[in-house]
Write an enzyme that holds these catalytic residues in place. Structure first.
Site, mmCIF file in Angstrom:
data_model
loop_
_atom_site.group_PDB
_atom_site.id
_atom_site.type_symbol
_atom_site.label_atom_id
_atom_site.label_comp_id
_atom_site.label_asym_id
_atom_site.label_seq_id
_atom_site.Cartn_x
_atom_site.Cartn_y
_atom_site.Cartn_z
ATOM 1 N N GLY A 1 0.829 -1.192 0.000
ATOM 2 C CA GLY A 1 0.000 0.000 0.000
ATOM 3 C C GLY A 1 0.867 1.248 0.000
ATOM 4 N N ASP A 2 0.581 2.154 0.926
ATOM 5 C CA ASP A 2 1.346 3.406 1.008
ATOM 6 C C ASP A 2 2.212 3.438 2.263
ATOM 7 O OD1 ASP A 2 -0.691 3.555 2.836
ATOM 8 O OD2 ASP A 2 -1.248 5.623 2.394
ATOM 9 N N GLU A 3 2.672 2.260 2.705
ATOM 10 C CA GLU A 3 3.472 2.156 3.924
ATOM 11 C C GLU A 3 4.930 1.813 3.579
ATOM 12 O OE1 GLU A 3 -0.100 0.532 6.863
ATOM 13 O OE2 GLU A 3 1.406 -0.865 6.078
#
Length: 210
Positions: free
Chosen positions: A148-150
Site C-alpha cells: 500500500g502506502d506504507e
C-alpha cells in the site's frame, strides 16, 4: 589400435566424463558449473546445450530470489528482506554498543489520489516517493515498502542519546523526510501532492526483537 583408443578417449570418453561430472554438480546445487570444449561434434553440441541450460537456470533462480525479497512495484526491499536486515542490524548493534533506528512512514492523502486520478497515477506516486526516500539515506540504510502506502526506513549504526529530542540528528532527518515527501510531484503532466506521518522506534531502547 592404440592410436584409435587414444583418439576415442580424447575426443569422446573424456569430454563425456566432464559432461557427466558437470551434470552431477548441477544436480547437487552448483549453478556456476560450465563444460569447456572446442569440439564441433555431437559431444560439443551437448556441452553447449548444457552450458546454456546452466546459465538459464542460474538466471531463473537469481530472479526468483530477487522477487522473494523485492517489492515489484518500487524495487525496494519487501517485508521479508526488511525483517532479515533488522535482525542483522540489531546483532551488529549489540556487539558495537550503538543503536538501530526504524522509521515507519505512512502517506497521508494517497487514497484520494487513487480515487480521483486512478491506480496508475497512484503507482507512479509510490515510485516517486520510493526514489525520494532512496535519495535521503546512506548506502548502508534500507528503504522498504510493506505494501500500500506504507514504507519503512532501517538506519543502522546510529549513535547518540535523546533520540526524541527535536535537536537530534534523527529528529532533523525525519523532519527533512516529511518536507521532501510533501513537495509537489509532477506525474504525467499533473501536479500531485501528499504528506506523510512518521513514527520512530529504536533498538535497544524500544524493543529487543524485529
Amino acid at each position: 589400435a592404440s592410436l584409435c583408443a587414444a583418439w576415442i578417449a580424447r575426443s569422446i570418453s573424456v569430454p563425456l566424463k566432464h559432461l557427466t561430472d558437470a551434470a552431477l554438480q548441477l544436480a547437487h546445487g552448483e549453478r556456476n558449473v560450465r563444460v569447456a570444449t572446442d569440439s564441433k561434434d555431437e559431444v560439443g553440441v551437448l556441452a553447449k546445450v548444457f552450458n546454456t541450460m546452466s546459465i538459464a537456470l542460474l538466471a531463473s533462480e537469481e530472479n526468483l530470489s530477487k522477487q522473494a525479497q523485492t517489492d515489484m512495484l518500487t524495487g525496494l526491499a519487501n517485508r521479508h528482506l526488511l525483517l532479515d536486515r533488522v535482525n542483522v542490524a540489531m546483532t551488529d548493534a549489540q556487539r558495537r554498543g550503538d543503536w538501530v533506528v526504524v522509521a515507519f512512514i505512512d502517506l497521508d492523502g494517497f487514497k484520494a489520489v487513487n480515487d480521483k486520478l486512478g491506480h496508475d497515477m497512484g503507482d507512479r506516486l509510490l515510485k516517486c516517493v520510493a526514489e525520494r526516500l532512496r535519495a535521503c539515506v546512506r548506502a548502508s540504510d534500507t528503504v522498504a515498502r510493506l505494501g500500500g502506502d506504507e514504507f519503512v526506513l532501517l538506519l543502522p549504526n546510529e549513535r547518540g542519546s535523546g533520540i526524541f529530542g527535536a535537536e537530534t540528528h534523527i529528529a532533523r532527518q525525519m523532519l527533512s523526510l516529511v518536507e521532501k515527501i510533501s513537495a509537489p510531484m509532477m506525474l504525467a503532466g499533473a501536479e500531485v501532492k501528499v504528506s506523510c506521518s512518521i513514527g520512530v522506534a529504536t533498538f535497544p531502547q524500544d524493543g529487543v526483537d524485529a
